[in-house]
Design a protein around this motif. Structure first.
Motif, short mmCIF file in Angstrom:
data_model
loop_
_atom_site.label_atom_id
_atom_site.label_comp_id
_atom_site.label_asym_id
_atom_site.label_seq_id
_atom_site.Cartn_x
_atom_site.Cartn_y
_atom_site.Cartn_z
N LYS A 201 0.86 -1.17 0.00
CA LYS A 201 0.00 0.00 0.00
C LYS A 201 0.91 1.23 0.00
O LYS A 201 1.50 1.56 1.03
CB LYS A 201 -0.92 0.00 1.23
CG LYS A 201 -1.94 -1.13 1.21
CD LYS A 201 -2.88 -1.04 2.40
CE LYS A 201 -3.93 -2.15 2.35
NZ LYS A 201 -4.85 -2.08 3.53
N ILE A 202 1.03 1.84 -1.16
CA ILE A 202 1.95 2.96 -1.33
C ILE A 202 1.19 4.27 -1.23
O ILE A 202 0.17 4.46 -1.90
CB ILE A 202 2.68 2.86 -2.68
CG1 ILE A 202 3.44 1.53 -2.75
CG2 ILE A 202 3.64 4.03 -2.87
CD1 ILE A 202 4.08 1.25 -4.10
N ALA A 203 1.68 5.16 -0.39
CA ALA A 203 1.02 6.45 -0.19
C ALA A 203 0.94 7.23 -1.49
O ALA A 203 1.87 7.21 -2.31
CB ALA A 203 1.79 7.26 0.85
N ARG A 204 -0.17 7.92 -1.67
CA ARG A 204 -0.36 8.73 -2.88
C ARG A 204 0.35 10.07 -2.73
O ARG A 204 -0.26 11.12 -2.65
CB ARG A 204 -1.85 8.93 -3.16
CG ARG A 204 -2.58 7.66 -3.53
CD ARG A 204 -4.05 7.92 -3.80
NE ARG A 204 -4.76 6.74 -4.23
CZ ARG A 204 -4.83 6.32 -5.49
NH1 ARG A 204 -4.24 7.03 -6.44
NH2 ARG A 204 -5.50 5.23 -5.81
N VAL A 205 1.65 9.97 -2.66
CA VAL A 205 2.51 11.14 -2.53
C VAL A 205 3.44 11.18 -3.74
O VAL A 205 3.97 10.14 -4.15
CB VAL A 205 3.36 11.06 -1.24
CG1 VAL A 205 4.28 12.26 -1.14
CG2 VAL A 205 2.44 10.98 -0.02
N GLU B 191 6.63 8.92 -4.38
CA GLU B 191 6.70 7.81 -3.43
C GLU B 191 6.81 6.47 -4.15
O GLU B 191 7.62 5.62 -3.77
CB GLU B 191 5.47 7.81 -2.52
CG GLU B 191 5.47 6.71 -1.46
CD GLU B 191 6.55 6.88 -0.42
OE1 GLU B 191 6.86 5.92 0.30
OE2 GLU B 191 7.12 8.00 -0.33
N ARG B 192 6.01 6.25 -5.17
CA ARG B 192 6.06 4.98 -5.91
C ARG B 192 7.42 4.82 -6.59
O ARG B 192 7.99 3.72 -6.62
CB ARG B 192 4.93 4.91 -6.94
CG ARG B 192 4.86 3.57 -7.68
CD ARG B 192 3.58 3.48 -8.50
NE ARG B 192 2.40 3.49 -7.64
CZ ARG B 192 1.90 2.39 -7.06
NH1 ARG B 192 2.48 1.22 -7.25
NH2 ARG B 192 0.82 2.48 -6.31
N ARG B 193 7.95 5.91 -7.12
CA ARG B 193 9.27 5.86 -7.76
C ARG B 193 10.34 5.48 -6.75
O ARG B 193 11.24 4.69 -7.04
CB ARG B 193 9.59 7.21 -8.40
CG ARG B 193 10.89 7.22 -9.19
CD ARG B 193 11.20 8.58 -9.77
NE ARG B 193 10.15 9.02 -10.68
CZ ARG B 193 9.29 9.99 -10.42
NH1 ARG B 193 9.35 10.65 -9.27
NH2 ARG B 193 8.37 10.34 -11.30
N GLU B 194 10.24 6.02 -5.54
CA GLU B 194 11.22 5.71 -4.50
C GLU B 194 11.13 4.26 -4.06
O GLU B 194 12.14 3.59 -3.85
CB GLU B 194 11.02 6.64 -3.30
CG GLU B 194 11.93 6.36 -2.11
CD GLU B 194 13.40 6.46 -2.44
OE1 GLU B 194 14.21 5.88 -1.68
OE2 GLU B 194 13.77 7.11 -3.45
N VAL B 195 9.90 3.75 -3.95
CA VAL B 195 9.71 2.34 -3.58
C VAL B 195 10.33 1.45 -4.64
O VAL B 195 11.03 0.47 -4.33
CB VAL B 195 8.21 2.01 -3.40
CG1 VAL B 195 8.00 0.50 -3.29
CG2 VAL B 195 7.65 2.71 -2.18
#
Length: 245
Positions: free
Chosen positions: A199-203, A206-210
């Motif tokens: 569950k990746i925060a909608r920031v 953030e998805r790129r960092e994950v």
């Protein structure tokens, strides 16, 4: 399936000195089925004698456009535009369909189509072979794990190379070596990490960092096979994933 086009395209406004019906334009869907939105934002009605040719038949579409004028309707979704069809005079569309049907009924067309299909299949087969080799080269596993490298490359290639898959392997913008690398990391992200259940925060970012962090983990895992560590396969998510492929 609607065709995607670049979101950076700036569509020209109509010529105010000519009737809209006499101009070839790019428009967006309007608030109802018989209206469109011009690049300026104005909403106008579609000419009464015009009908919408759905996307999907490139041959008919080319002939309708050649007869002109037409309004190409595109809808923006996010950073992409999708073709929603082509507005043109109905007689123009029917004529193009009849002409195309006549052409397709000839033996010459059938022969040319078969030859084109054979060329595409041959080209695809060559690309699959080249891509598989590029994946093996990127993996660069120790000779003790050569069989694992081959099995891994087959799994990645099978997933990434089908025509229309939309994967990085299908792009021509980057060298095949980089495509192979990106395809391996993407495959591992989905097969050897918990990414799909995260569950990746909608920031923003953030998805790129994950993904960056998971890619680093994947590269660390690959290094064990490259260096030939004897216990590389013990409790290894890659070895587990490959057993199911």
């Amino acid at each position: 399936m609607p065709r995607k086009t670049s979101s950076k395209t700036k569509h020209p406004d109509p010529d105010p000195n000519q009737p809209l019906q006499q101009q070839t334009l790019v428009v967006a869907p309007g608030p109802n089925d018989r209206t469109v939105r011009l690049p300026s934002g104005d909403v106008v009605g579609v000419p009464e004698s015009w009908t919408l040719l759905p996307p999907g038949d490139a041959g008919v579409t080319r002939r309708v456009k050649a007869a002109g004028p037409t309004w190409t309707m595109k809808e923006r979704k996010g950073r992409r535009e999708f073709s929603k069809g082509l507005w043109a005079d109905d007689s123009q569309i029917q004529s193009a369909k009849a002409s195309m049907e006549s052409t397709r009924s000839t033996a010459q067309y059938a022969k040319a189509k078969a030859a084109a299909k054979a060329r595409r299949e041959e080209k695809q087969e060559e690309y699959v072979e080249d891509f598989h080799a590029a994946v093996v080269t990127f993996l660069n596993f120790h000779s003790a794990y050569a069989a694992i490298a081959q099995r891994f490359a087959v799994a990645v290639t099978k997933h990434a190379t089908p025509v229309g898959s939309g994967t990085v392997a299908r792009t021509q913008r980057i060298p095949i070596e980089r495509r192979a690398e990106s395809a391996v990391i993407a495959w591992m992200r989905h097969q050897t990490t918990a990414y799909d259940d995260m569950k990746i925060a909608r920031v923003k970012g953030e998805r790129r960092e994950v993904r960056r962090q998971l890619a680093a983990q994947s590269r660390k895992l690959l290094q064990k096979y490259r260096s030939g560590e004897s216990d590389a396969m013990q409790n290894c998510p890659l070895a587990k994933a490959l057993r199911s492929h």
